[in-house]
Design an enzyme around this catalytic site. Sequence first.
Site, PDB file in Angstrom:
ATOM      1  N   CYS A  27       8.068  22.857  -6.398  1.00  0.00           N
ATOM      2  CA  CYS A  27      10.171  23.544  -7.252  1.00  0.00           C
ATOM      3  C   CYS A  27       9.563  25.158  -7.685  1.00  0.00           C
ATOM      4  O   CYS A  27       8.552  24.938  -8.704  1.00  0.00           O
ATOM      5  CB  CYS A  27       9.727  22.294  -8.284  1.00  0.00           C
ATOM      6  SG  CYS A  27      11.484  23.129  -9.147  1.00  0.00           S
TER       7      CYS A  27
ATOM      8  N   CYS B  73      10.615  25.984 -11.348  1.00  0.00           N
ATOM      9  CA  CYS B  73      10.707  25.110 -11.934  1.00  0.00           C
ATOM     10  C   CYS B  73       9.286  26.023 -12.322  1.00  0.00           C
ATOM     11  O   CYS B  73       8.883  26.120 -13.479  1.00  0.00           O
ATOM     12  CB  CYS B  73       9.851  23.448 -12.043  1.00  0.00           C
ATOM     13  SG  CYS B  73      11.536  22.211 -10.781  1.00  0.00           S
ATOM     14  N   ASP B  74       8.478  25.970 -11.254  1.00  0.00           N
ATOM     15  CA  ASP B  74       6.893  27.104 -11.224  1.00  0.00           C
ATOM     16  C   ASP B  74       6.801  28.156 -11.222  1.00  0.00           C
ATOM     17  O   ASP B  74       5.949  28.755 -11.762  1.00  0.00           O
ATOM     18  CB  ASP B  74       5.473  26.037 -10.709  1.00  0.00           C
ATOM     19  CG  ASP B  74       6.146  24.327 -11.518  1.00  0.00           C
ATOM     20  OD1 ASP B  74       6.181  23.904 -12.536  1.00  0.00           O
ATOM     21  OD2 ASP B  74       5.930  23.878 -10.626  1.00  0.00           O
TER      22      ASP B  74
END
Length: 293
Positions: free
Chosen positions: A126, A129-130
């Site tokens: 992701c 997300c990261d």
Amino acid sequence: MNSYDCVIIGGGIAGLTSALYAARGGLKTLVIESTQYGGQIVNSLDVENYPGFLSISGYDLISNIKEQVKKYNVEFLEEEVTDLKKNKVITNQREIEFKTAIIASGLKRRTLGLEDDYIGKGVSYCATCDGAFFKNKKVAVVGGGNTALEDVLYLSNIASTVYLIHRRDTFRADASVISKITKKDNVEFVLNKQIKSINGDGVLESITLDDDTVLNLDGLFIAIGFSSEVNYLHDLIELDEDGFIKSDNTCTNIPNIFVAGDVRTKEVRQLITAASDGAIAATNCINYININS
Ligand code: NAP
């Protein structure tokens, strides 16, 4: 045991649209979702091909739909479905009876089969997300679909270098996102290559490609698509040779069980076709109940 007119397995766009149409059609409706409402699209920052929105994030789109569904007394249950019978769904905690059901459980993320030891240690699925962990670092994205190329675009604003590794030299992604990437001067295309190994001492340090080239990396984002995971169906519903639920429109081989979205055999897997399936499947449920009650 609770009983519903319509039980929907899956809370992605197909499942939520099914719920909207079923509940508006007067059916007592339950949506069961085991992980995350919205499915894959919630990680997409920019959806530009859903009619009515010039641009909207997947998260906002799904939140809007969920709000819309909540106006109609739909019930929601966050549990994992473990079995499906002709008139009963079994979760890890209970059994629920239904007159009709819609399978809208979407797809499961594909993996390279090399990354288990490095997930969260440099390897991620992701980018949104990261990605922030990789400011001014070297990262790679593997895949050639919209997810991979959108990830590349997103990461190109954070990382120093983004390698796009794809096993072919043409992409499944839309031309519009490809064109945006070609204008980025920190993106390097690594085409006709596959990853042979992921290397590092506990944390990702490099990858080796199938021509034995080694790329030193801080982060690797895997975006190689999805496949169906319908183990809970056991042998109740017929699957095609690729593991998708065989369906004529949204009908399965069981008269009161319908299927909507990416989990069924279809040519175009898009948000709009998932929503369309949801409307058709719920209408089929309403018709089934009207005819059989
Ligand atoms: P996808 O379109 O299925 O693409 C997966 C990519 O990964 C393909 O290019 C495939 O290569 C590659 N791949 C598969 N297995 C591989 C392996 N073992 N090793 C290396 N590469 C592998 O998946 P997706 O990009 O996640 O998209 C899924 C669906 O969501 C699509 O319909 C997409 O259009 C949609 N989507 C839409 C948006 C948007 O509208 N904003 C955003 C994201 C996703 P090959 O091409 O060689 O098969």
